[in-house]
Every structure is written in C-alpha cells, then in structure tokens.
Write a protein that holds these residues in place. Structure first.
Motif, mmCIF file in Angstrom:
data_model
loop_
_atom_site.group_PDB
_atom_site.id
_atom_site.type_symbol
_atom_site.label_atom_id
_atom_site.label_comp_id
_atom_site.label_asym_id
_atom_site.label_seq_id
_atom_site.Cartn_x
_atom_site.Cartn_y
_atom_site.Cartn_z
ATOM 1 N N SER A 136 0.817 -1.216 0.000
ATOM 2 C CA SER A 136 0.000 0.000 0.000
ATOM 3 C C SER A 136 0.847 1.261 0.000
ATOM 4 O O SER A 136 0.373 2.332 -0.368
ATOM 5 C CB SER A 136 -0.917 0.014 1.226
ATOM 6 O OG SER A 136 -0.172 0.291 2.403
ATOM 7 N N GLY A 137 2.096 1.149 0.489
ATOM 8 C CA GLY A 137 2.969 2.303 0.582
ATOM 9 C C GLY A 137 2.961 2.977 1.932
ATOM 10 O O GLY A 137 3.553 4.046 2.107
ATOM 11 N N ALA A 138 2.325 2.377 2.937
ATOM 12 C CA ALA A 138 2.213 2.983 4.261
ATOM 13 C C ALA A 138 3.444 2.670 5.108
ATOM 14 O O ALA A 138 4.411 2.053 4.658
ATOM 15 C CB ALA A 138 0.948 2.500 4.953
ATOM 16 N N ARG A 139 3.385 3.096 6.361
ATOM 17 C CA ARG A 139 4.444 2.876 7.342
ATOM 18 C C ARG A 139 3.840 2.138 8.540
ATOM 19 O O ARG A 139 2.690 2.372 8.907
ATOM 20 C CB ARG A 139 5.018 4.231 7.782
ATOM 21 C CG ARG A 139 6.368 4.172 8.480
ATOM 22 C CD ARG A 139 6.848 5.569 8.884
ATOM 23 N NE ARG A 139 7.000 6.494 7.775
ATOM 24 C CZ ARG A 139 8.041 6.508 6.949
ATOM 25 N NH1 ARG A 139 9.018 5.625 7.101
ATOM 26 N NH2 ARG A 139 8.100 7.400 5.971
ATOM 27 N N MET A 140 4.638 1.256 9.183
ATOM 28 C CA MET A 140 4.089 0.447 10.274
ATOM 29 C C MET A 140 5.143 0.128 11.318
ATOM 30 O O MET A 140 6.298 -0.152 11.007
ATOM 31 C CB MET A 140 3.531 -0.874 9.710
ATOM 32 C CG MET A 140 3.074 -1.879 10.763
ATOM 33 S SD MET A 140 2.322 -3.388 10.066
ATOM 34 C CE MET A 140 3.738 -4.160 9.241
ATOM 35 N N LEU A 141 4.728 0.160 12.591
ATOM 36 C CA LEU A 141 5.452 -0.477 13.678
ATOM 37 C C LEU A 141 4.665 -1.724 14.025
ATOM 38 O O LEU A 141 3.477 -1.643 14.376
ATOM 39 C CB LEU A 141 5.560 0.420 14.910
ATOM 40 C CG LEU A 141 6.664 1.481 14.896
ATOM 41 C CD1 LEU A 141 6.262 2.648 13.992
ATOM 42 C CD2 LEU A 141 6.937 1.979 16.308
ATOM 43 N N LEU A 142 5.289 -2.883 13.932
ATOM 44 C CA LEU A 142 4.591 -4.153 14.095
ATOM 45 C C LEU A 142 5.097 -4.889 15.325
ATOM 46 O O LEU A 142 6.270 -5.239 15.409
ATOM 47 C CB LEU A 142 4.785 -5.027 12.853
ATOM 48 C CG LEU A 142 4.291 -6.470 12.968
ATOM 49 C CD1 LEU A 142 2.782 -6.504 13.210
ATOM 50 C CD2 LEU A 142 4.645 -7.259 11.706
ATOM 51 N N GLY A 143 4.194 -5.109 16.267
ATOM 52 C CA GLY A 143 4.480 -5.967 17.412
ATOM 53 C C GLY A 143 3.764 -7.283 17.228
ATOM 54 O O GLY A 143 2.567 -7.383 17.538
ATOM 55 N N PRO A 144 4.440 -8.305 16.680
ATOM 56 C CA PRO A 144 3.764 -9.591 16.517
ATOM 57 C C PRO A 144 3.141 -10.040 17.830
ATOM 58 O O PRO A 144 3.764 -9.958 18.890
ATOM 59 C CB PRO A 144 4.905 -10.528 16.083
ATOM 60 C CG PRO A 144 5.904 -9.617 15.429
ATOM 61 C CD PRO A 144 5.839 -8.348 16.222
ATOM 62 N N ALA A 145 1.891 -10.464 17.773
ATOM 63 C CA ALA A 145 1.151 -10.797 18.985
ATOM 64 C C ALA A 145 1.813 -11.962 19.722
ATOM 65 O O ALA A 145 2.224 -12.957 19.109
ATOM 66 C CB ALA A 145 -0.285 -11.145 18.634
ATOM 67 N N ILE A 146 1.907 -11.826 21.028
ATOM 68 C CA ILE A 146 2.428 -12.878 21.900
ATOM 69 C C ILE A 146 1.353 -13.194 22.928
ATOM 70 O O ILE A 146 0.957 -12.329 23.715
ATOM 71 C CB ILE A 146 3.732 -12.444 22.597
ATOM 72 C CG1 ILE A 146 4.794 -12.061 21.558
ATOM 73 C CG2 ILE A 146 4.252 -13.555 23.510
ATOM 74 C CD1 ILE A 146 6.088 -11.518 22.157
ATOM 75 N N VAL A 147 0.870 -14.417 22.927
ATOM 76 C CA VAL A 147 -0.191 -14.848 23.839
ATOM 77 C C VAL A 147 0.128 -16.250 24.353
ATOM 78 O O VAL A 147 0.965 -16.964 23.784
ATOM 79 C CB VAL A 147 -1.571 -14.854 23.143
ATOM 80 C CG1 VAL A 147 -1.994 -13.447 22.762
ATOM 81 C CG2 VAL A 147 -1.559 -15.746 21.912
ATOM 82 N N ASP A 148 -0.560 -16.638 25.407
ATOM 83 C CA ASP A 148 -0.398 -17.975 25.972
ATOM 84 C C ASP A 148 -1.747 -18.660 25.920
ATOM 85 O O ASP A 148 -2.612 -18.439 26.770
ATOM 86 C CB ASP A 148 0.116 -17.867 27.415
ATOM 87 C CG ASP A 148 0.444 -19.234 28.009
ATOM 88 O OD1 ASP A 148 0.502 -20.217 27.240
ATOM 89 O OD2 ASP A 148 0.642 -19.312 29.235
#
Length: 434
Positions: A136-148
């Motif tokens: 898309s051309g956007a910008r992102m900070l990605l925190g991959p989800a961490i769950v138990d």
C-alpha cells in the motif's frame, strides 16, 4: 525532489502553528528539507506543485489490529470479554495467512485514505502484515502478537521476535519497525511479561500491551497486585519503550507509576466507548506528564480507521469528564493525532513537518462544507473547522517518504475495488463458518 505550495501548512510543532502561503520541500531521500513561508523559502531548482487547501503531517495511529477489517461488524453489541471469547477469538482461529494479508491491506488503504500514514499494529503472521503494508505504501510499527493459549506458545513467539530483530534489525525496511506485542497481563503470566520486557529493553524495541481496558478483565491480577500497573512495576516489566493501550481504569497511583517509568499511553476513545469499557483519564494523564497519543484499536471494535473521529471523541470525553469546555482544544487533539503520537512511540522522524523528518504529508481538500468560511479566518477558527467539522473524506492526497500513495482520493499503488473484494470474500467465508 519537489516543493509543495499551499495556502495553509500545519507543521504540528509544539505551538501548533498555522503557516500561511507556505511550502514544504521534499528532498531526494524522501525527507523534508524546508518548511515555512513561501516568501522566505531558500532558492532551489525544484518543481513546484501548487495545492489548494491544507498540508499537514500524516497522522500516527498508535494502537490498531488492522487485519480485523475482515471481522468488522461481528458481535457489535457485546462487552469486551464476551466479544473476544464468543465472537472474535473463534473467528480468528479460522483466519489463514492470506486472510490476514487481505485484511491488513484493506486496513492500510483505509488508513491512508483517511490521512493515517503510520500505524502501530499488534497481530499475527508478520511476513504477511509487512507485505500488505509495503504494497500500500504505508508505514508500520509491528508488534507480533504474543499470547499464551492452547494454540500458541508464548516462548516460541518470543523467540521468533528476538530472532527477527537480531537477524534483520529493528527496522528491516525504512517503513517497517519491529516491536514486541504481548497481549495483556490476563493472557500472559508474570514470568512471560518479565522475559518479554527484558528482551525488548535489551534491543531498545517498543513493547506494546493492553492495560486496564475494562472492568473485570484482569480481576485476578488486581486482587493479587492491586492493579496491572503495580503488577508490571513489581515484576520489572516497565522501563524502556513501553506503550500501554487503553489504560482506562487507572488510579492516581497507577498514573504516577506510568509517569515515573515513562510509560506512554495509546488512548482509544472510540473503541472504549463502543465496547462500554469506560472513559480513560486523559486530562489527568496529560497533567502528570504521561506521553499520550491516539489509536483507533481494531476495525472490529471501533469500527472504522479514522483519526478525525478519535480526535473529536478524545476532546468530547475529556470535556464531559471534567465539565470543562477547554479541557482539550482543537490544537491539543491535532497534536495528539500527529506529533504526540509519534513521541509516544519514541519516533522523532514522523508526526510533524520539520526538516529531517520523513515527508509523510497529507493534503486536506478544503472545498467541502467544513471550510465554507474559507481559509482566511483566524487561526483558532481554522483549526476548529479542521478538527470539529472536517473528516477523512476530505483527504485528497497523501505522501509517505515523499512518495505519493493517495492521489485525488484514491490509492496509487493498489486497486481499491480489488482490495475490498478480496477482504469481503474472507468475511463472507467466516460468516458461513461461524
């Protein structure tokens, strides 16, 4: 390289200045070279593009789960925990990696068309998330989800994020930053939260998690520790770059803990209202010196990805909760959506139109009813019209890193009709299966 010339430029500096007959210069690297009055602009052999209306920085959405565009409208009248357990988590268990990519691409297009150039995302399938955002051309900070959960091992997920950052760095692409996304204190043990926080601090990475979003979600943690902020402080999970999403149910002590540990807050008034989670203590957080920015949350709990709405709700709820019509002004919430949001995530290269920052620029068309009085009104009047009467529908053009990604209201890098159709097909399949 280009010089953008407009009647109004809002650099979103700390004073929320209004520059008239001004320009923004974009250099060959996609960063801003000069912002200021046209009459004072340095001599430069740049092509000049004259634009009617307003130029402002791209907005920074600091809490989102944008692939949930494919879940939009599901369980719309349930409180948070029932909504998660009865509707969202069962539906998410059916999502494939390509489903997540389709949902993220639709969300990214929607945000760009609403003037959001950067989003902070917490979700699964990071490779597909990155591919969608870059498409898309956007910008992102990605925190991959961490769950138990029975389906996910938090230790494996933590190791994957560690390996990703150690191998490719925090910013594997100029438009992508990797973070840590532990879901919450009620889905992860204190041991898990401590280890994730240590991993994030050692890498100077952002850690983002849900905190005190609604009554009852973290009853066990409150019974044992007094509050989630007290829990996080006691186990050494604070310090470094920490972003607490929602943070609705905070005591005075909790706010002091956040201020002392420099924890930032992602304020999500739309989602908090839709799920009846409560009204966050925004004026008190700001008075205590806590860094606060705005987030939409996921498009299944809001249900749009539009920061104008969040600006208005933030101001309205702050005024109602204090019975003070000046508790949050138009200038205050414009900065919340831009400069303050960037500051909350520790980024000084986005969120404002200043030399050296990325040229993430939004052109607001002022031919709509919101600006019927024109642009020559006093500055305060102009800002009021922008915040209280305008909306994402008035975003005509958008640049990210100097690249035009929205032109005349439409994305330039993808075909919107196709993106919508692909995401819609996912929703149709999920509805048939649940």
């Amino acid at each position: 390289m280009i010089r953008l010339h407009a009647p109004i430029v809002l650099p979103c500096d700390p004073a929320c200045s209004v520059l008239r007959d001004a320009v923004v210069d974009v250099d060959a690297s996609g960063r801003i070279g000069y912002v200021g009055p046209f009459a004072s602009a340095p001599a430069a052999h740049l092509p000049i593009r004259a634009l009617p209306g307003i130029l402002m920085p791209g907005m920074v959405n600091i809490h989102a789960h944008s692939p949930m565009t494919v879940l939009r409208g599901m369980g719309g009248d349930l409180p948070l925990i029932r909504w998660l357990r009865e509707i969202i988590w069962p539906a998410e268990s059916l999502l494939t990696p390509s489903d997540i990519e389709a949902g993220m691409l639709l969300g990214s297009v929607e945000m760009l068309r609403n003037g959001i150039t950067t989003s902070v995302e917490q979700y699964f399938q990071p490779e597909h998330m990155v591919r969608a955002v870059l498409a898309s051309g956007a910008r992102m900070l990605l925190g991959p989800a961490i769950v138990d959960t029975p389906d996910y091992d938090w230790r494996v997920q933590l190791a994957e994020v560690n390996a990703r950052i150690d191998g490719d760095g925090l910013r594997p692409h100029e438009r992508i930053e990797i973070a840590y996304g532990p879901h919450s204190a009620y889905t992860l043990s204190p041991e898990a939260l401590t280890m994730i926080a240590e991993a994030a601090r050692s890498r100077d990475a952002l850690m983002l998690l849900h905190v005190a979003e609604s009554h009852g979600e973290d009853a066990g943690q409150r019974a044992e520790y007094g509050s989630v902020p007290r829990l996080l402080a006691s186990i050494g999970a604070l310090g470094g770059r920490v972003l607490a999403a929602h943070a609705v149910h905070l005591s005075d002590e909790d706010i002091e803990i956040f201020a002392r540990h420099d924890v930032a807050v992602a304020h999500c008034p739309g989602s908090n209202g839709k799920l009846a989670s409560g009204i966050a203590r925004l004026p008190e957080l700001r008075a205590a010196g806590v860094r606060v920015g705005l987030g939409t949350d996921g498009p299944a709990s809001n249900d749009d990805l539009e920061m104008w709405e969040e600006m208005r709700l933030a101001a309205l709820l702050a005024r109602l909760s204090t019975m003070d019509s000046a508790a949050l002004t138009a200038a205050d919430v414009l900065l919340l959506a831009t400069r303050d949001s960037a500051d909350a995530i520790g980024r000084d290269d986005i969120g404002a139109l200043e030399p050296g920052r990325w040229a993430d620029i939004v052109h607001v068309d002022t031919s709509s009813e919101a600006f019927a009085s024109g642009l020559s009104v006093p500055n305060q009047h102009l800002l009021a019209n922008l915040v209280w009467a305008s909306a994402g529908r008035d975003v005509r053009d958008v640049w990210v890193g100097g690249e035009q990604v929205v032109a005349d209201f439409e994305p330039t890098k993808v075909e919107r009709a196709k993106v919508q159709a692909e995401a819609g097909a996912v929703t149709t399949r999920l509805r048939a299966a649940t």
